[in-house]
Motif scaffolding. Structure first.
Motif, PDB file in Angstrom:
ATOM      1  N   GLY A 175      26.955  72.251   1.178  1.00  0.00           N
ATOM      2  CA  GLY A 175      27.139  71.601  -0.107  1.00  0.00           C
ATOM      3  C   GLY A 175      26.398  72.390  -1.158  1.00  0.00           C
ATOM      4  N   ALA A 176      26.842  72.330  -2.402  1.00  0.00           N
ATOM      5  CA  ALA A 176      26.193  73.086  -3.458  1.00  0.00           C
ATOM      6  C   ALA A 176      26.072  72.218  -4.697  1.00  0.00           C
ATOM      7  CB  ALA A 176      26.986  74.354  -3.756  1.00  0.00           C
ATOM      8  N   ARG A 177      25.366  72.742  -5.672  1.00  0.00           N
ATOM      9  CA  ARG A 177      25.180  72.003  -6.915  1.00  0.00           C
ATOM     10  C   ARG A 177      26.529  71.636  -7.526  1.00  0.00           C
ATOM     11  NH1 ARG A 177      21.375  74.708 -11.214  1.00  0.00           N
ATOM     12  NH2 ARG A 177      19.999  74.499  -9.410  1.00  0.00           N
ATOM     13  N   GLY A 178      26.691  70.366  -7.858  1.00  0.00           N
ATOM     14  CA  GLY A 178      27.940  69.899  -8.433  1.00  0.00           C
ATOM     15  C   GLY A 178      28.948  69.462  -7.403  1.00  0.00           C
ATOM     16  N   ALA A 179      28.708  69.740  -6.122  1.00  0.00           N
ATOM     17  CA  ALA A 179      29.633  69.334  -5.065  1.00  0.00           C
ATOM     18  C   ALA A 179      29.294  67.925  -4.614  1.00  0.00           C
ATOM     19  CB  ALA A 179      29.542  70.304  -3.884  1.00  0.00           C
ATOM     20  N   PRO A 180      30.235  67.239  -3.954  1.00  0.00           N
ATOM     21  CA  PRO A 180      29.950  65.893  -3.453  1.00  0.00           C
ATOM     22  C   PRO A 180      28.778  65.922  -2.494  1.00  0.00           C
ATOM     23  CG  PRO A 180      32.294  66.361  -3.342  1.00  0.00           C
ATOM     24  CD  PRO A 180      31.622  67.642  -3.699  1.00  0.00           C
ATOM     25  N   ARG A 181      27.942  64.880  -2.517  1.00  0.00           N
ATOM     26  CA  ARG A 181      26.739  64.874  -1.681  1.00  0.00           C
ATOM     27  C   ARG A 181      27.049  64.490  -0.251  1.00  0.00           C
ATOM     28  NH1 ARG A 181      24.953  59.489  -1.499  1.00  0.00           N
ATOM     29  NH2 ARG A 181      22.849  60.063  -0.874  1.00  0.00           N
ATOM     30  N   SER A 182      28.216  63.916   0.004  1.00  0.00           N
ATOM     31  CA  SER A 182      28.622  63.637   1.379  1.00  0.00           C
ATOM     32  C   SER A 182      29.682  64.648   1.765  1.00  0.00           C
ATOM     33  CB  SER A 182      29.179  62.212   1.500  1.00  0.00           C
ATOM     34  OG  SER A 182      29.477  61.910   2.830  1.00  0.00           O
ATOM     35  N   VAL A 183      29.433  65.431   2.805  1.00  0.00           N
ATOM     36  CA  VAL A 183      30.349  66.497   3.203  1.00  0.00           C
ATOM     37  C   VAL A 183      31.652  65.878   3.686  1.00  0.00           C
ATOM     38  CG1 VAL A 183      30.661  68.479   4.704  1.00  0.00           C
ATOM     39  CG2 VAL A 183      28.392  67.927   3.826  1.00  0.00           C
ATOM     40  N   SER A 184      32.748  66.192   2.994  1.00  0.00           N
ATOM     41  CA  SER A 184      34.001  65.457   3.220  1.00  0.00           C
ATOM     42  C   SER A 184      34.899  66.066   4.282  1.00  0.00           C
ATOM     43  CB  SER A 184      34.777  65.362   1.895  1.00  0.00           C
ATOM     44  OG  SER A 184      35.066  66.643   1.395  1.00  0.00           O
ATOM     45  N   SER A 230      26.880  47.383  14.230  1.00  0.00           N
ATOM     46  CA  SER A 230      28.117  47.837  13.595  1.00  0.00           C
ATOM     47  C   SER A 230      27.924  47.886  12.097  1.00  0.00           C
ATOM     48  CB  SER A 230      29.284  46.897  13.934  1.00  0.00           C
ATOM     49  OG  SER A 230      28.996  45.568  13.527  1.00  0.00           O
ATOM     50  N   GLY A 231      28.675  48.763  11.444  1.00  0.00           N
ATOM     51  CA  GLY A 231      28.499  48.866  10.006  1.00  0.00           C
ATOM     52  C   GLY A 231      29.521  49.772   9.358  1.00  0.00           C
ATOM     53  N   ILE A 232      29.438  49.815   8.035  1.00  0.00           N
ATOM     54  CA  ILE A 232      30.341  50.625   7.215  1.00  0.00           C
ATOM     55  C   ILE A 232      29.515  51.344   6.157  1.00  0.00           C
ATOM     56  CG2 ILE A 232      32.252  50.581   5.562  1.00  0.00           C
ATOM     57  CD1 ILE A 232      33.318  48.126   7.001  1.00  0.00           C
ATOM     58  N   ASP A 233      29.775  52.636   5.972  1.00  0.00           N
ATOM     59  CA  ASP A 233      29.196  53.425   4.890  1.00  0.00           C
ATOM     60  C   ASP A 233      30.312  53.833   3.936  1.00  0.00           C
ATOM     61  OD1 ASP A 233      26.438  53.591   5.538  1.00  0.00           O
ATOM     62  OD2 ASP A 233      26.894  55.027   7.120  1.00  0.00           O
ATOM     63  N   LEU A 234      30.151  53.514   2.660  1.00  0.00           N
ATOM     64  CA  LEU A 234      31.109  53.920   1.629  1.00  0.00           C
ATOM     65  C   LEU A 234      30.363  54.725   0.574  1.00  0.00           C
ATOM     66  CD1 LEU A 234      33.865  53.804   0.152  1.00  0.00           C
ATOM     67  CD2 LEU A 234      33.061  51.659  -0.917  1.00  0.00           C
ATOM     68  N   ILE A 235      30.831  55.923   0.308  1.00  0.00           N
ATOM     69  CA  ILE A 235      30.217  56.787  -0.704  1.00  0.00           C
ATOM     70  C   ILE A 235      31.311  57.305  -1.631  1.00  0.00           C
ATOM     71  CG2 ILE A 235      28.913  58.895  -1.143  1.00  0.00           C
ATOM     72  CD1 ILE A 235      27.535  58.497   1.512  1.00  0.00           C
ATOM     73  N   VAL A 236      31.115  57.096  -2.933  1.00  0.00           N
ATOM     74  CA  VAL A 236      32.071  57.525  -3.946  1.00  0.00           C
ATOM     75  C   VAL A 236      31.333  58.349  -4.993  1.00  0.00           C
ATOM     76  CG1 VAL A 236      33.766  56.801  -5.666  1.00  0.00           C
ATOM     77  CG2 VAL A 236      33.442  55.431  -3.597  1.00  0.00           C
ATOM     78  N   THR A 237      31.858  59.519  -5.326  1.00  0.00           N
ATOM     79  CA  THR A 237      31.297  60.328  -6.410  1.00  0.00           C
ATOM     80  C   THR A 237      32.388  60.652  -7.416  1.00  0.00           C
ATOM     81  OG1 THR A 237      31.690  62.421  -5.270  1.00  0.00           O
ATOM     82  CG2 THR A 237      29.588  61.341  -4.865  1.00  0.00           C
ATOM     83  N   TYR A 238      32.010  60.682  -8.662  1.00  0.00           N
ATOM     84  CA  TYR A 238      32.965  60.985  -9.729  1.00  0.00           C
ATOM     85  C   TYR A 238      32.263  61.810 -10.799  1.00  0.00           C
ATOM     86  CZ  TYR A 238      35.896  60.332 -13.875  1.00  0.00           C
ATOM     87  OH  TYR A 238      36.655  60.551 -15.004  1.00  0.00           O
ATOM     88  N   SER A 239      32.862  62.939 -11.123  1.00  0.00           N
ATOM     89  CA  SER A 239      32.298  63.831 -12.130  1.00  0.00           C
ATOM     90  C   SER A 239      33.178  63.795 -13.370  1.00  0.00           C
ATOM     91  CB  SER A 239      32.213  65.257 -11.587  1.00  0.00           C
ATOM     92  OG  SER A 239      31.690  66.127 -12.551  1.00  0.00           O
ATOM     93  N   MET A 240      32.528  63.571 -14.530  1.00  0.00           N
ATOM     94  CA  MET A 240      33.279  63.429 -15.770  1.00  0.00           C
ATOM     95  C   MET A 240      32.695  64.369 -16.824  1.00  0.00           C
ATOM     96  SD  MET A 240      33.909  59.984 -18.048  1.00  0.00           S
ATOM     97  CE  MET A 240      32.198  59.896 -18.576  1.00  0.00           C
ATOM     98  N   GLU A 241      33.558  65.092 -17.495  1.00  0.00           N
ATOM     99  CA  GLU A 241      33.144  65.981 -18.578  1.00  0.00           C
ATOM    100  C   GLU A 241      33.754  65.505 -19.882  1.00  0.00           C
ATOM    101  OE1 GLU A 241      34.197  69.945 -17.622  1.00  0.00           O
ATOM    102  OE2 GLU A 241      32.959  70.051 -15.813  1.00  0.00           O
ATOM    103  N   SER A 242      32.969  65.579 -20.976  1.00  0.00           N
ATOM    104  CA  SER A 242      33.467  65.187 -22.293  1.00  0.00           C
ATOM    105  C   SER A 242      32.688  65.948 -23.352  1.00  0.00           C
ATOM    106  CB  SER A 242      33.309  63.679 -22.498  1.00  0.00           C
ATOM    107  OG  SER A 242      31.938  63.339 -22.639  1.00  0.00           O
ATOM    108  N   ASP A 243      33.080  65.762 -24.603  1.00  0.00           N
ATOM    109  CA  ASP A 243      32.375  66.407 -25.707  1.00  0.00           C
ATOM    110  C   ASP A 243      30.965  65.868 -25.853  1.00  0.00           C
ATOM    111  OD1 ASP A 243      34.635  67.860 -26.229  1.00  0.00           O
ATOM    112  OD2 ASP A 243      35.378  66.476 -27.777  1.00  0.00           O
TER     113      ASP A 243
END
Length: 876
Positions: free
Chosen positions: A46-55, A715-728
């Motif tokens: 993983g690198a800077r700006g990439a999702p933190r959970s390896v997909s 038992s369990g569930i892990d949910l990870i969501v990342t979203y990158s947004m660029e604007s002015d």
């Protein structure tokens, strides 16, 4: 889809610096050597700006960057992980012996001794502390690792015992150290709680140096000083109340005449003197001071061989309190001295006393090896490591009651240490579309309990009735008359009355430094074992869309025999944007030498009131007399199934897991002990202790030991969501992490746990945990908002069938931080943790609200309140 064919050089380096064989990696074509930038992206997973959970890995991995770690205002890596990884939980236990200084944590509902900790891909040694309750956790102390030394952290949330061996049941945490050969960082942070206490200062630094022309030497230092907090109220219980204005104060109680203004002043002065608060017994975080150092080095010997080494040294000290000893309890009783006069410890402590416990921790390690490639397509990594952790105890503001007026007030109860030596060889062979990994390992472990000073465990004269033979018949007091010695004492003015069973001559008091009796020679011993291991792991592309991995491992222990475990995992690229992953595997965990040998006598609250409880090794004569069996390994079966998706700037991973753990090690519910022959089983337990030669058995009110007590299903569930947004108006990164975790019994635990412990085990922690953050960058300013969520949970009052159950409501904590960058290398941050100063619900359960406590002290929901801080960072 491009074929995943690992470049030979990358494969060899991944063997040492990443989670080998776990994640498939998109690399360059075999004939094209990767440049420095592409290698970094592969090695770090993983690198800077990439999702933190390896997909695109067959198992779930979180990758925490330097920026993630620096964005959390904690000096303890346990707190950093708790903040960033929802399935990692941590509690603070201010009155729990060594757990005051080395806190127990969980990953996916499993104690940390079921999570393997690595540094640069090498196993981290365990701490010397065995947690005396629950699972008896003995895992590495993450607080010994300075955050200034870290380049990244990889959290593998899946069983990996087939690759890494015992302990990797719940997952693996790999700390990657910085490898800079130049430049560095300096940081200084100061913070304080809203309550005006808990001041903390942390200074950290890292400097990279060139080691010749082809090497690096990265040195990291960290100093932290944190003051105690107090989140309780004045001690007021039915048996004794220090505060006459408290609603529970009983003016007609026998103690009421004692609570004079002079007594209150003495009690408050005692509190201020020993822990800085007016309350006689504090509840909060302890005082702590630590110095931490890590050095990481590497050198390219040739194009095909390199040398590496890393070492650390940590020295830390913390202190906390035990339970308040109120006047005329079992410790502060009248006794008759050798001259026949009456003496009471209140003459030393006129307001009662609260033992003060200090732990001095020393931790160091060294790991070195060579890695490279042979001419025959074989890469290798040959490594040796040594690790040592020690905790030395000091007990102050207490006495050894059995020594009477000859007792000191400061004791050294003993020292615990854990030592490990490991030699390991790992190999990888490139089979074009497949990678074959295999290796061998030897591990030697020693756990040592060093004897305390004599006064900390000796049974003085007042451990038995009539120590000076003043009376003729101790067994039949009604007919007892003074002896010649007794008559002489009476002649000198003594009020001795041998026919009165309430006379102080018959008082029997506790043995050893009160609160934590020292380790006597009978329970001071070294426990050693060694083990051998061999593993094979093969992974590669079955088709362009399907990646598979299989591993098998054999381990042989000198104290537990052999074990074979396996794992199979796969990743299927269903569409260009969606992948499916799954794994199944078995695991095991051999009880540590510390778990097999630890002994402890401390004050606990098994029935809501403070009593001395003894913990004895399962294989000891004491535990065997009480029905214990020697410990066996824990075994597990893990299943995971997940979906990964990349929809434009949105990345999603959803993983389900199921862990069956058999023969789970846990402390049995406290067994009552009584010297009263009418108390049935409790009296039988006393006789068992006495026959086993336990010094001070008369003063012990309960006993327990570790056992393979039951099976569980998690038992369990892990949910990870990342979203990158660029604007002015700048760039924003949104991250949402949610964990649902439920642990249930998979066998009948009633033989070992009472109803209260069973209920709390399944219901005592939140099943739902979430962390949601937004980081926005605009020009020279960066802002962070983080919301931590804890779901509801329950607690039961006692083991009785009609016991009340308290339901704790969900809780939110909001963190805010703003950073201004004066230059590319200098920044200043201001932040607030828990900006709304939220606390969990106050505890209504007697055992959890006793003795001035307001909140459940073992709660994973933080109960320290809001905290503000400022942090300066300079890079050079």
């Amino acid at each position: 889809m491009k074929k995943r064919t690992l470049n030979k050089v990358v494969v060899a380096l991944l063997a040492s610096y990443s989670l080998v064989g776990i994640a498939p990696v998109n690399a360059q074509e075999e004939e094209a050597a990767p440049d420095a930038e592409s290698f970094e992206k592969i090695a770090v997973v993983g690198a800077r700006g990439a999702p933190r959970s390896v997909s695109n890995s067959p198992v779930p991995i979180d990758v925490l960057s330097v920026e993630d770690i620096e964005g959390v205002a904690f000096s303890d890596l346990n707190d950093v992980l708790r903040t960033l990884v929802p399935s990692y939980d941590l509690s603070r236990q201010p009155i729990s012996d060594g757990a005051t200084f080395i806190r127990p944590a969980t990953l996916r509902g499993m104690p940390t001794d079921k999570t393997l900790v690595l540094v640069n891909g090498k196993r981290r040694h365990r701490s010397a502390l065995v947690q005396i309750g629950g699972s008896g956790t003995q895992g590495p102390d993450l607080a010994t690792i300075p955050s200034a030394a870290l380049g990244s952290v990889e959290v593998l949330r899946d069983g990996a015992a087939a690759q890494y061996g015992s302990d990797a049941i719940a997952g693996v945490i790999n700390f990657q150290l910085k490898e800079n050969s130049e430049g560095g960082t300096f940081s200084a942070e100061y913070g304080q709680y809203f309550e005006g206490d808990g001041d903390s200062i942390t200074i950290g630094a890292n400097k990279g140096l060139a080691l010749g022309q082809d090497g690096f030497l990265s040195v990291s230092l960290e100093y932290n000083d944190t003051e105690a907090t107090s989140r309780g109220e004045q001690y007021c219980e039915p048996w004794f109340c220090v505060d006459p204005n408290h609603p529970r104060f009983d003016p007609d109680a026998s103690y009421a005449e004692l609570v004079t203004p002079e007594f209150i002043a003495a009690a408050q002065e005692m509190g201020r003197r020993v822990h800085g608060a007016d309350v006689v017994q504090p509840w909060g975080q302890p005082n702590a001071e630590a110095f931490r150092m890590f050095v990481n080095a590497g050198y390219e010997i040739s194009d095909s061989m390199s040398w590496y080494a890393f070492t650390n040294y940590t020295s830390s000290e913390g202190d906390g309190s035990f339970f308040y000893r109120f006047p005329f309890n079992s410790v502060l009783q009248d006794i008759r001295l050798e001259d026949g006069s009456i003496w009471n410890p209140l003459q030393i402590y006129p307001g009662g006393f609260t033992p003060r416990f200090t732990g001095e921790i020393e931790d160091y390690s060294f790991s070195t090896g060579v890695k490279g490639m042979t001419a025959g397509e074989l890469s290798y990594d040959l490594n040796a490591r040594y690790g040592y952790n020690e905790i030395a105890y000091t007990l102050e503001n207490t006495i050894n009651p059995s020594l009477g007026d000859a007792s000191g007030t400061e004791f050294h109860p003993g020292t615990l240490s854990n030592e490990e030596l490991q030699i390991q060889a790992d190999f990888l062979y490139d089979l074009n579309d497949y990678t074959l990994a295999f290796g061998l390992s030897y591990l030697d472990e020693t756990y040592d309990i060093a004897e305390g000073e004599l006064e900390s465990y000796i049974d003085g004269p007042y451990a038995k009735a009539d120590p000076w033979n003043f009376c003729t018949d101790v067994d039949n007091i009604a007919d007892s008359t003074p002896t010649t010695a007794g008559m002489a004492a009476i002649a000198n003015g003594s009020t001795l009355n041998c026919a009165d069973d309430n006379d102080a001559v018959y008082t029997v008091v506790a043995v050893g430094s009160n609160g934590f009796p020292g380790y006597s020679p009978e329970f001071s011993e070294s426990y050693t074992r060694d083990s051998y291991a061999a593993y094979v792991d093969i992974s590669g592309d079955i088709t362009d869309e399907l990646f598979m991995q299989a591993a098998i491992r054999f381990e042989d222990y000198s104290d537990f025999g052999s074990e074979v475990v396996y794992k199979v995992a796969g990743f299927y690229q269903a569409t260009e944007d969606t992948g499916i992953r799954a794994s199944v595997g078995t695991g095991f965990r051999a009880p540590t030498p510390g778990q097999q040998g630890t002994t402890n006598v401390s004050t606990r609250l098994p029935n809501g009131t403070p009593v001395a409880v003894g913990l004895f090794p399962a294989s000891s004569d004491v535990a065997q007399a009480l029905g214990a069996s020697p410990l066996d390994p824990e075994t597990s079966t893990n299943f995971t199934f997940g979906i990964t998706s990349a929809l434009g700037d949105v990345n999603i991973t959803l993983d389900y897991y199921l862990i069956y753990l058999e023969d789970r090690v846990n402390a049995v519910s406290t067994l009552d002990v009584s010297t009263d022959p009418t108390q049935g089983a409790a009296f039988d337990n006393f006789l068992a202790l006495q026959s086993a030669g336990v010094v001070g058995a008369e003063s012990i009110g309960g006993v327990n030991y570790f056992q393979n007590a039951f099976d569980t299903k998690t038992s369990g569930i892990d949910l990870i969501v990342t979203y990158s947004m660029e604007s002015d108006l700048g760039d924003t990164m949104f991250t949402g992490s949610l964990n649902y975790n439920k642990t249930e019994f998979d066998s009948d635990p009633s033989e070992f746990l009472n109803a209260e412990n069973q209920f709390d085990f399944e219901n005592g922690t939140p099943t739902l945990r979430g962390v949601f953050s937004a980081k926005h960058t605009y020009g020279d300013f960066q802002g962070l908002v983080r919301v931590s969520y804890y779901g509801d949970y329950e607690n039961v009052e006692s083991s009785a069938a009609d016991s009340a159950i308290q339901e704790f409501d969900p809780e939110f904590f909001v963190d805010l931080e703003g950073t201004y960058f004066f230059t590319d290398t200098l920044s200043l941050a201001f932040g607030v943790r828990n900006v709304f100063d939220n606390y969990p619900d106050p505890s209504e359960i007697r055992g959890d609200s006793c003795c001035g406590r307001i909140y459940r002290s073992d709660s994973v929901v933080d109960w320290q309140g809001g905290y503000y801080y400022t942090k300066l960072v300079a890079k050079f």
